[in-house]
Design a protein around this motif. Structure first.
Motif, PDB file in Angstrom:
ATOM      1  N   SER A   2      77.133  82.825  10.870  1.00 11.83           N
ATOM      2  CA  SER A   2      76.391  83.977  10.366  1.00 11.83           C
ATOM      3  C   SER A   2      76.931  84.482   9.036  1.00 11.83           C
ATOM      4  O   SER A   2      76.242  85.204   8.315  1.00 11.83           O
ATOM      5  CB  SER A   2      76.424  85.106  11.396  1.00 11.83           C
ATOM      6  OG  SER A   2      77.753  85.495  11.666  1.00 11.83           O
ATOM      7  N   LYS A   3      78.171  84.116   8.679  1.00 15.60           N
ATOM      8  CA  LYS A   3      78.729  84.570   7.410  1.00 15.60           C
ATOM      9  C   LYS A   3      77.963  83.992   6.216  1.00 15.60           C
ATOM     10  O   LYS A   3      78.089  84.480   5.099  1.00 15.60           O
ATOM     11  CB  LYS A   3      80.211  84.207   7.303  1.00 15.60           C
ATOM     12  CG  LYS A   3      80.516  82.728   7.243  1.00 15.60           C
ATOM     13  CD  LYS A   3      82.000  82.446   7.054  1.00 15.60           C
ATOM     14  CE  LYS A   3      82.818  82.804   8.258  1.00 15.60           C
ATOM     15  NZ  LYS A   3      84.245  82.453   8.093  1.00 15.60           N
ATOM     16  N   PHE A   4      77.165  82.944   6.450  1.00 18.95           N
ATOM     17  CA  PHE A   4      76.390  82.348   5.365  1.00 18.95           C
ATOM     18  C   PHE A   4      74.906  82.665   5.454  1.00 18.95           C
ATOM     19  O   PHE A   4      74.076  81.975   4.861  1.00 18.95           O
ATOM     20  CB  PHE A   4      76.623  80.830   5.325  1.00 18.95           C
ATOM     21  CG  PHE A   4      78.075  80.459   5.166  1.00 18.95           C
ATOM     22  CD1 PHE A   4      78.789  80.887   4.058  1.00 18.95           C
ATOM     23  CD2 PHE A   4      78.724  79.726   6.132  1.00 18.95           C
ATOM     24  CE1 PHE A   4      80.124  80.574   3.918  1.00 18.95           C
ATOM     25  CE2 PHE A   4      80.061  79.401   6.003  1.00 18.95           C
ATOM     26  CZ  PHE A   4      80.775  79.828   4.902  1.00 18.95           C
ATOM     27  N   LEU A   5      74.558  83.702   6.194  1.00 17.66           N
ATOM     28  CA  LEU A   5      73.199  84.232   6.180  1.00 17.66           C
ATOM     29  C   LEU A   5      73.076  85.200   5.009  1.00 17.66           C
ATOM     30  O   LEU A   5      73.995  85.965   4.728  1.00 17.66           O
ATOM     31  CB  LEU A   5      72.897  84.974   7.475  1.00 17.66           C
ATOM     32  CG  LEU A   5      72.719  84.138   8.739  1.00 17.66           C
ATOM     33  CD1 LEU A   5      72.589  85.040   9.962  1.00 17.66           C
ATOM     34  CD2 LEU A   5      71.504  83.226   8.621  1.00 17.66           C
ATOM     35  N   GLY A   6      71.942  85.167   4.319  1.00 21.92           N
ATOM     36  CA  GLY A   6      71.728  86.115   3.229  1.00 21.92           C
ATOM     37  C   GLY A   6      71.880  85.464   1.874  1.00 21.92           C
ATOM     38  O   GLY A   6      71.480  84.317   1.662  1.00 21.92           O
ATOM     39  N   THR A   7      72.493  86.197   0.952  1.00 26.55           N
ATOM     40  CA  THR A   7      72.567  85.767  -0.443  1.00 26.55           C
ATOM     41  C   THR A   7      73.962  85.293  -0.803  1.00 26.55           C
ATOM     42  O   THR A   7      74.917  86.062  -0.802  1.00 26.55           O
ATOM     43  CB  THR A   7      72.169  86.927  -1.378  1.00 26.55           C
ATOM     44  OG1 THR A   7      70.843  87.352  -1.065  1.00 26.55           O
ATOM     45  CG2 THR A   7      72.218  86.477  -2.842  1.00 26.55           C
ATOM     46  N   GLY A   8      74.068  84.008  -1.096  1.00 24.61           N
ATOM     47  CA  GLY A   8      75.241  83.473  -1.771  1.00 24.61           C
ATOM     48  C   GLY A   8      74.888  83.265  -3.224  1.00 24.61           C
ATOM     49  O   GLY A   8      73.709  83.101  -3.571  1.00 24.61           O
ATOM     50  N   VAL A   9      75.880  83.293  -4.098  1.00 30.13           N
ATOM     51  CA  VAL A   9      75.595  83.066  -5.517  1.00 30.13           C
ATOM     52  C   VAL A   9      76.505  81.969  -6.062  1.00 30.13           C
ATOM     53  O   VAL A   9      77.698  81.922  -5.758  1.00 30.13           O
ATOM     54  CB  VAL A   9      75.736  84.355  -6.362  1.00 30.13           C
ATOM     55  CG1 VAL A   9      74.631  85.329  -6.012  1.00 30.13           C
ATOM     56  CG2 VAL A   9      77.100  85.006  -6.192  1.00 30.13           C
ATOM     57  N   ALA A  10      75.913  81.081  -6.858  1.00 33.17           N
ATOM     58  CA  ALA A  10      76.643  79.983  -7.494  1.00 33.17           C
ATOM     59  C   ALA A  10      77.194  80.489  -8.823  1.00 33.17           C
ATOM     60  O   ALA A  10      76.480  80.564  -9.827  1.00 33.17           O
ATOM     61  CB  ALA A  10      75.713  78.794  -7.713  1.00 33.17           C
ATOM     62  N   LEU A  11      78.460  80.858  -8.831  1.00 32.14           N
ATOM     63  CA  LEU A  11      79.056  81.544  -9.978  1.00 32.14           C
ATOM     64  C   LEU A  11      79.127  80.664 -11.224  1.00 32.14           C
ATOM     65  O   LEU A  11      79.425  79.473 -11.153  1.00 32.14           O
ATOM     66  CB  LEU A  11      80.462  82.014  -9.623  1.00 32.14           C
ATOM     67  CG  LEU A  11      80.561  83.125  -8.575  1.00 32.14           C
ATOM     68  CD1 LEU A  11      82.006  83.292  -8.124  1.00 32.14           C
ATOM     69  CD2 LEU A  11      80.013  84.439  -9.127  1.00 32.14           C
ATOM     70  N   VAL A  12      78.897  81.283 -12.367  1.00 32.99           N
ATOM     71  CA  VAL A  12      79.104  80.627 -13.659  1.00 32.99           C
ATOM     72  C   VAL A  12      80.598  80.575 -13.970  1.00 32.99           C
ATOM     73  O   VAL A  12      81.408  81.261 -13.340  1.00 32.99           O
ATOM     74  CB  VAL A  12      78.401  81.383 -14.804  1.00 32.99           C
ATOM     75  CG1 VAL A  12      76.901  81.481 -14.559  1.00 32.99           C
ATOM     76  CG2 VAL A  12      79.022  82.762 -15.012  1.00 32.99           C
ATOM     77  N   THR A  13      80.956  79.758 -14.947  1.00 30.22           N
ATOM     78  CA  THR A  13      82.281  79.825 -15.568  1.00 30.22           C
ATOM     79  C   THR A  13      82.095  80.424 -16.957  1.00 30.22           C
ATOM     80  O   THR A  13      81.562  79.760 -17.850  1.00 30.22           O
ATOM     81  CB  THR A  13      82.921  78.435 -15.699  1.00 30.22           C
ATOM     82  OG1 THR A  13      83.021  77.832 -14.404  1.00 30.22           O
ATOM     83  CG2 THR A  13      84.313  78.547 -16.310  1.00 30.22           C
ATOM     84  N   PRO A  14      82.474  81.672 -17.153  1.00 25.00           N
ATOM     85  CA  PRO A  14      82.280  82.285 -18.481  1.00 25.00           C
ATOM     86  C   PRO A  14      83.292  81.740 -19.482  1.00 25.00           C
ATOM     87  O   PRO A  14      84.444  81.455 -19.137  1.00 25.00           O
ATOM     88  CB  PRO A  14      82.524  83.771 -18.212  1.00 25.00           C
ATOM     89  CG  PRO A  14      83.427  83.797 -17.014  1.00 25.00           C
ATOM     90  CD  PRO A  14      83.058  82.604 -16.180  1.00 25.00           C
TER      91      PRO A  14
END
Length: 297
Positions: A2-14
């Motif tokens: 359930s920890k992966f339900l909802g919104t995950g985001v694929a982070l950029v490398t600034p």
């Protein structure tokens, strides 16, 4: 999971102006996403420009995000490639203790058969110390992992817990959702069709726009998961143009232009990618939600 339900985001490398990794900006982006309500972060995915980062830079990015997150949300780390033996070795020799799962892309460039894809992930599943989320993105890999292959893997290996499905094919996604094992997660890898995928039974999204507009996008996803269609549609329709914009000249040039607008980082990307053009930045900067930092939910 359930920890992966909802919104995950694929982070950029600034990057700084000299194209070195901007650690301070990365910390700010992590805080921006978490404070905006996303459920988990994905580290060193495609959006992070992992293909142009050195081994040392990848370690720096991982260390920075783990420290900035400070245990607040689950972390998924990208571990994949088109050399099966190399991926297996990385899993066996890397310290992944700070992470909750791995995201592993199907082999690119080689264009394996479905059996080759199955055997690749079988080898990974047999050694992975963490749960595995498969990543199907035919537009980048040159091959499509068919639903029957994903379901076979999900059935045969209990540590394969989900798939980031980014074929951009809602019919394929629905077939996968229909036939999947009960607790297997079908996660949208395409911001634009996240809403219909969730309404069909999907588990959420690993998003690009979600890190730039985390409050808005994660709210839409939560509405959808609760079956609140009117409110979910309202936000989705407001976000459609900005989703188009951020992919117009390739990822992550568009989302980095959003971060530049928000004052969180430069818009710099590394070759062979190109920074967003002035024309695209103007469209992004004129987008109402960015201009007002407000949405009607």
């Amino acid at each position: 999971m359930s920890k992966f339900l909802g919104t995950g985001v694929a982070l950029v490398t600034p990057f700084r102006e000299d194209l070195s990794v901007d650690v301070d900006a990365l910390i700010n982006i992590v805080n921006h996403a978490i404070n905006g309500g996303v459920e988990y972060l994905v580290v060193l995915g495609t959006t992070a420009e992992s293909a142009t980062l050195t081994k040392e830079e990848k370690e720096l990015v991982k260390h920075t995000i783990v420290k900035a997150n400070s245990g607040r949300v689950p972390l998924v780390v990208g571990v994949g490639g088109n050399n099966t033996a190399e991926v297996v070795n990385e899993l066996q020799t890397s310290d992944l203790s700070a992470f909750d799962a791995i995201l592993s892309v199907s082999p690119y460039y080689n264009k394996p058969t479905q059996e080759g894809i199955y055997q690749h992930f079988k080898a990974i599943a047999e050694v992975s110390p963490l749960p595995i989320i498969l990543y199907n993105v035919p537009g980048r890999t040159g091959s499509n992992v068919l639903p029957k292959t994903i379901i076979r893997l999900a059935t045969d290996f209990k540590n394969i817990i989900g798939v980031k499905e980014a074929a951009g094919d809602i019919v394929q996604a629905m077939r996968l959702i229909k036939d999947k094992p009960k607790d297997f997660l079908v996660i949208s890898g395409d911001d634009m069709i996240t809403l219909p995928m969730i309404l069909a039974g999907g588990a959420g999204v690993i998003s690009v726009i979600g890190q730039g507009l985390p409050k808005e996008f994660s709210l839409m996803v939560r509405y959808a998961l609760r079956g609140n269609l009117d409110d979910a549609n309202n936000i989705h329709f407001q976000l459609m143009d900005i989703i188009d914009y951020i992919f117009e000249e390739g990822n992550p040039a568009g989302i980095k232009a959003v971060f530049e607008n928000l004052g969180l980082s430069t818009g710099k990307v590394r070759l062979p990618l190109m920074e967003a053009t002035a024309a695209l930045k103007q469209k992004i900067n004129s987008f109402p939600i960015l201009a007002t930092n407000k949405i009607n939910g």
